[in-house]
Design a protein around this motif. Structure first.
Motif, PDB file in Angstrom:
ATOM      1  N   TYR A 157      66.340  37.180  59.295  1.00 49.26           N
ATOM      2  CA  TYR A 157      66.083  36.817  58.018  1.00 49.26           C
ATOM      3  C   TYR A 157      64.901  35.706  57.847  1.00 49.26           C
ATOM      4  N   TYR A 158      65.414  34.704  58.687  1.00 49.01           N
ATOM      5  CA  TYR A 158      64.588  33.442  58.682  1.00 49.01           C
ATOM      6  C   TYR A 158      62.914  33.826  59.184  1.00 49.01           C
ATOM      7  N   GLY A 159      62.795  34.740  60.141  1.00 51.09           N
ATOM      8  CA  GLY A 159      61.617  35.200  60.560  1.00 51.09           C
ATOM      9  C   GLY A 159      61.024  35.917  59.616  1.00 51.09           C
ATOM     10  N   LYS A 160      61.718  36.741  58.938  1.00 52.35           N
ATOM     11  CA  LYS A 160      61.051  37.629  57.778  1.00 52.35           C
ATOM     12  C   LYS A 160      60.595  36.904  56.401  1.00 52.35           C
ATOM     13  N   ASP A 161      61.375  36.096  56.164  1.00 52.26           N
ATOM     14  CA  ASP A 161      61.298  35.088  55.179  1.00 52.26           C
ATOM     15  C   ASP A 161      60.138  34.260  55.185  1.00 52.26           C
ATOM     16  N   PHE A 162      59.844  33.688  56.579  1.00 54.93           N
ATOM     17  CA  PHE A 162      58.652  32.820  56.854  1.00 54.93           C
ATOM     18  C   PHE A 162      57.407  33.573  56.640  1.00 54.93           C
ATOM     19  N   ALA A 163      57.329  34.871  57.129  1.00 50.92           N
ATOM     20  CA  ALA A 163      56.122  35.409  57.256  1.00 50.92           C
ATOM     21  C   ALA A 163      55.952  35.849  55.780  1.00 50.92           C
ATOM     22  N   MET A 164      56.788  36.279  54.908  1.00 49.69           N
ATOM     23  CA  MET A 164      56.382  36.661  53.620  1.00 49.69           C
ATOM     24  C   MET A 164      56.044  35.351  52.740  1.00 49.69           C
ATOM     25  N   ILE A 165      56.405  34.028  53.316  1.00 50.71           N
ATOM     26  CA  ILE A 165      55.904  33.045  52.676  1.00 50.71           C
ATOM     27  C   ILE A 165      54.331  32.789  52.789  1.00 50.71           C
ATOM     28  N   ARG A 166      54.156  33.117  54.138  1.00 51.16           N
ATOM     29  CA  ARG A 166      52.872  32.974  54.698  1.00 51.16           C
ATOM     30  C   ARG A 166      51.765  33.706  54.029  1.00 51.16           C
ATOM     31  N   GLN A 167      52.295  35.113  53.979  1.00 54.10           N
ATOM     32  CA  GLN A 167      51.237  35.950  53.298  1.00 54.10           C
ATOM     33  C   GLN A 167      51.858  36.362  52.036  1.00 54.10           C
ATOM     34  N   ASN A 168      51.887  35.267  51.135  1.00 56.14           N
ATOM     35  CA  ASN A 168      52.177  35.342  49.602  1.00 56.14           C
ATOM     36  C   ASN A 168      52.890  36.786  49.144  1.00 56.14           C
ATOM     37  N   GLY A 169      54.122  37.022  49.777  1.00 57.53           N
ATOM     38  CA  GLY A 169      55.027  38.026  49.333  1.00 57.53           C
ATOM     39  C   GLY A 169      54.658  39.290  50.088  1.00 57.53           C
ATOM     40  N   LYS A 170      53.588  39.168  51.145  1.00 52.34           N
ATOM     41  CA  LYS A 170      53.397  40.750  51.709  1.00 52.34           C
ATOM     42  C   LYS A 170      54.536  40.872  52.525  1.00 52.34           C
ATOM     43  N   ASP A 171      55.072  42.213  52.884  1.00 54.23           N
ATOM     44  CA  ASP A 171      56.051  42.478  53.738  1.00 54.23           C
ATOM     45  C   ASP A 171      55.768  43.248  54.687  1.00 54.23           C
ATOM     46  N   ARG A 172      55.407  42.871  55.916  1.00 51.60           N
ATOM     47  CA  ARG A 172      55.180  43.789  57.197  1.00 51.60           C
ATOM     48  C   ARG A 172      56.164  43.492  58.307  1.00 51.60           C
ATOM     49  N   VAL A 173      57.406  42.953  57.868  1.00 51.13           N
ATOM     50  CA  VAL A 173      58.213  42.520  59.049  1.00 51.13           C
ATOM     51  C   VAL A 173      59.293  43.246  58.635  1.00 51.13           C
ATOM     52  N   TYR A 174      59.728  43.847  59.932  1.00 54.72           N
ATOM     53  CA  TYR A 174      60.985  44.776  59.756  1.00 54.72           C
ATOM     54  C   TYR A 174      62.064  43.947  60.511  1.00 54.72           C
ATOM     55  N   SER A 175      63.199  44.110  60.280  1.00 47.39           N
ATOM     56  CA  SER A 175      64.332  43.589  61.120  1.00 47.39           C
ATOM     57  C   SER A 175      65.299  44.420  61.742  1.00 47.39           C
ATOM     58  N   ALA A 176      65.552  44.263  62.791  1.00 51.82           N
ATOM     59  CA  ALA A 176      66.684  45.045  63.567  1.00 51.82           C
ATOM     60  C   ALA A 176      67.776  44.030  63.954  1.00 51.82           C
ATOM     61  N   VAL A 177      69.094  44.101  63.150  1.00 49.46           N
ATOM     62  CA  VAL A 177      70.086  43.183  63.422  1.00 49.46           C
ATOM     63  C   VAL A 177      70.965  43.769  64.265  1.00 49.46           C
ATOM     64  N   LEU A 178      71.324  42.989  65.333  1.00 54.42           N
ATOM     65  CA  LEU A 178      72.141  43.216  66.332  1.00 54.42           C
ATOM     66  C   LEU A 178      73.835  43.072  65.939  1.00 54.42           C
ATOM     67  N   GLU A 179      74.334  44.044  66.044  1.00 49.87           N
ATOM     68  CA  GLU A 179      75.895  44.041  65.787  1.00 49.87           C
ATOM     69  C   GLU A 179      76.621  43.952  67.052  1.00 49.87           C
ATOM     70  N   GLN A 180      77.950  43.948  66.687  1.00 48.90           N
ATOM     71  CA  GLN A 180      78.971  43.407  68.108  1.00 48.90           C
ATOM     72  C   GLN A 180      78.651  44.524  69.029  1.00 48.90           C
ATOM     73  N   HIS A 181      78.763  45.832  68.728  1.00 46.99           N
ATOM     74  CA  HIS A 181      78.380  46.970  69.706  1.00 46.99           C
ATOM     75  C   HIS A 181      77.166  46.857  70.380  1.00 46.99           C
ATOM     76  N   ASP A 182      76.171  46.403  69.940  1.00 48.46           N
ATOM     77  CA  ASP A 182      74.904  46.399  70.444  1.00 48.46           C
ATOM     78  C   ASP A 182      74.820  45.198  71.633  1.00 48.46           C
ATOM     79  N   ILE A 183      75.614  44.084  71.250  1.00 53.55           N
ATOM     80  CA  ILE A 183      75.580  43.090  72.232  1.00 53.55           C
ATOM     81  C   ILE A 183      76.380  43.329  73.485  1.00 53.55           C
ATOM     82  N   THR A 184      77.370  44.176  73.285  1.00 56.24           N
ATOM     83  CA  THR A 184      78.413  44.556  74.455  1.00 56.24           C
ATOM     84  C   THR A 184      77.606  45.832  75.158  1.00 56.24           C
TER      85      THR A 184
END
Length: 482
Positions: A57-84
């Motif tokens: 979230y914070y990585g994506k938010d930071f990039a969007m602020i720096r690029q004045n709202g442009k969104d070229r950031v994808y997020s892959a959020v790890l779930e419990q299964h992924d960590i195990t």
């Protein structure tokens, strides 16, 4: 709180540098911040951040602020299964989907702490997709548990850009500037001098490139490194593309600046003699004049765009006395400068950077004249400490950098000097605090009066300020508002 063990003479390696409290505030930036900051300069470079909800979230938010709202950031959020059990198959599916649907020219995959803790082999995963996707894949690992700042993330992101370049025929008198992290490279002394001598500046990495132009970086016959975070990129380009490099020092050292100009001149077959002769004399004269004003003034080093030890060494050269130097982390090149400081007879406390909360409790006891870096101007003013913020000095390259630093110190430019560029909630917060401040300390009043743009009514109120009245009450009498 400050122990004699913290003295410079007792610091031999990074682990000797202690934090003044176990809980750090505000704490250092992490490598993820450095990688996203660097990559987001390149408008058409797409990012995929893999990690926890917070990191993505914070990585994506930071990039969007720096690029004045442009969104070229994808997020892959790890779930419990992924960590195990790992996330290999899901990660492959995500990258293939991005490749098929979005068709980016390049995708920088950024892993975070949890991914590296579980040992997911993302490098191999990306390698296995090499023939399956058209998108060029880059990998940057930003595990914060191996370092103490964002610098490593900047270095890794820059180094990866070399993989986008292919060997090309070299063009004479064509250079790249590596590591300049600000807009306006055209306004720097180095850029102007190169252009004056007929040199073509092909590109400035990372702030003046896109995916199309970055592939042509191999046409240049020389790389000029202006920030040490780009040194790995320069070395990789020398190794894979045969482009030599010159390190243009960020340090405030006249002789090293001369040396860099001479090295560039030798390689490009041009002369900078008139510039060197003129600037060396004028800056030397400025240094002597500044020494007379600053000699025996004490300081706390907080943070600047420069190396903490090199910057402190520069100030000691002006006759100033370091009391505390806050250090992000020790690097190999620091040793020489640290020994030079000891030889000059100073022995300040060395503590970990980005932990100013406990240090605030002893500002009154230490009583420095200056604080270099970001800190609450109100708190510093309460202790009659003058704040100096040198952020804008990093936008200079060459002799002009020393001139800019001296001017910043002598004009006592604090955090307010950045307000013109950072129109944000920060400005509103500062304004609200000033409006309601009573018993305004003299240094704070001085800082406000020195601001470039200040309403006449506010200036009049400051000059007649009754210590028992708040600023906002005083300004009413002068028909002014903030």
């Amino acid at each position: 709180m400050l122990n004699e063990k913290y003295r410079l003479t007792n610091i031999r390696e990074d682990k000797d540098i202690k934090s003044l409290s176990k809980a750090q505030f505000p704490g250092p930036h992490c490598p993820l911040f450095g990688a996203v900051m660097t990559a987001s300069y390149i408008e058409d470079l797409t990012l995929l951040i893999i990690g926890t909800e917070e990191c993505t979230y914070y990585g994506k938010d930071f990039a969007m602020i720096r690029q004045n709202g442009k969104d070229r950031v994808y997020s892959a959020v790890l779930e419990q299964h992924d960590i195990t059990f790992g996330c290999e198959e899901d990660l492959k599916d995500i990258i293939i989907k991005i490749d098929r649907e979005e068709k980016p020219k390049a995708l920088m995959v950024i892993t975070t702490c949890v991914v590296e803790l579980i040992g997911e082999d993302t490098t191999s995963i990306l390698r296995s997709l090499k023939d399956e996707v058209d998108t060029k894949l880059l990998i940057v690992k930003t595990e914060h548990f191996k370092c103490n700042s964002h610098i490593e993330g900047v270095e890794k992101a820059l180094e990866q850009l070399a993989s986008l370049m292919t060997p090309m025929e070299k063009k004479e008198k064509t250079v790249n500037i590596l590591g300049f992290k600000y807009l306006g490279v055209e306004n720097t002394e180095l850029y102007k001098e190169l252009k004056k001598n007929g040199v073509n500046i092909s590109m400035t990495i990372p702030t003046k490139v896109n995916m199309e132009t970055i592939q042509k970086a191999a046409e240049s016959s020389l790389n000029i490194v202006v920030e040490h975070t780009a040194l790995s990129l320069a070395k990789e380009m020398e190794k894979s593309l045969g482009i030599p490099y010159v390190i243009f020092p960020k340090a405030l050292d006249l002789d090293k600046i001369v040396e860099a100009y001479e090295q560039i001149g030798d390689i490009l077959d041009i002369k900078f003699d008139s510039l060197i002769n003129e600037k060396y004399k004028s800056v030397t004269s400025d240094l002597i004049a500044a020494e007379q004003l600053l000699k025996n003034k004490s300081f706390i080093y907080g943070n600047t765009p420069f190396s903490c030890f090199e910057f402190s060494d520069f100030l000691v050269g002006l006759g100033m006395v370091p009391i505390v130097i806050q250090c992000r982390e020790l690097v190999k090149s620091d040793r020489e400068v640290m020994d030079r400081l000891i030889d000059k007879g100073v022995n300040p406390y060395i503590v970990r950077m980005a932990n100013i909360a406990p240090l605030r409790r002893i500002y009154g006891e230490l009583s420095p004249d200056y604080y270099f870096g970001h800190e609450s101007p109100m708190i510093l003013a309460e202790h009659n400490i003058v704040q100096i913020v040198t952020d804008n000095c990093a936008k200079k390259i060459g002799f002009e950098k020393i001139t800019e630093v001296l001017g910043t110190i002598l004009e006592e430019k604090g955090i307010f000097s950045l307000l013109d560029e950072k129109k944000s909630t920060m400005e509103d917060e500062v304004r609200d605090k000033i409006k309601n401040l009573k018993n305004m300390p003299a240094p704070m009043k001085k800082v406000l009066l020195n601001m470039k743009e200040i309403p006449d009514g506010m200036k009049e109120a400051l000059l007649t300020l009754d210590d028992n009245d708040s600023m906002v009450e005083m300004m009413k009498n002068h028909r002014a508002s903030m």
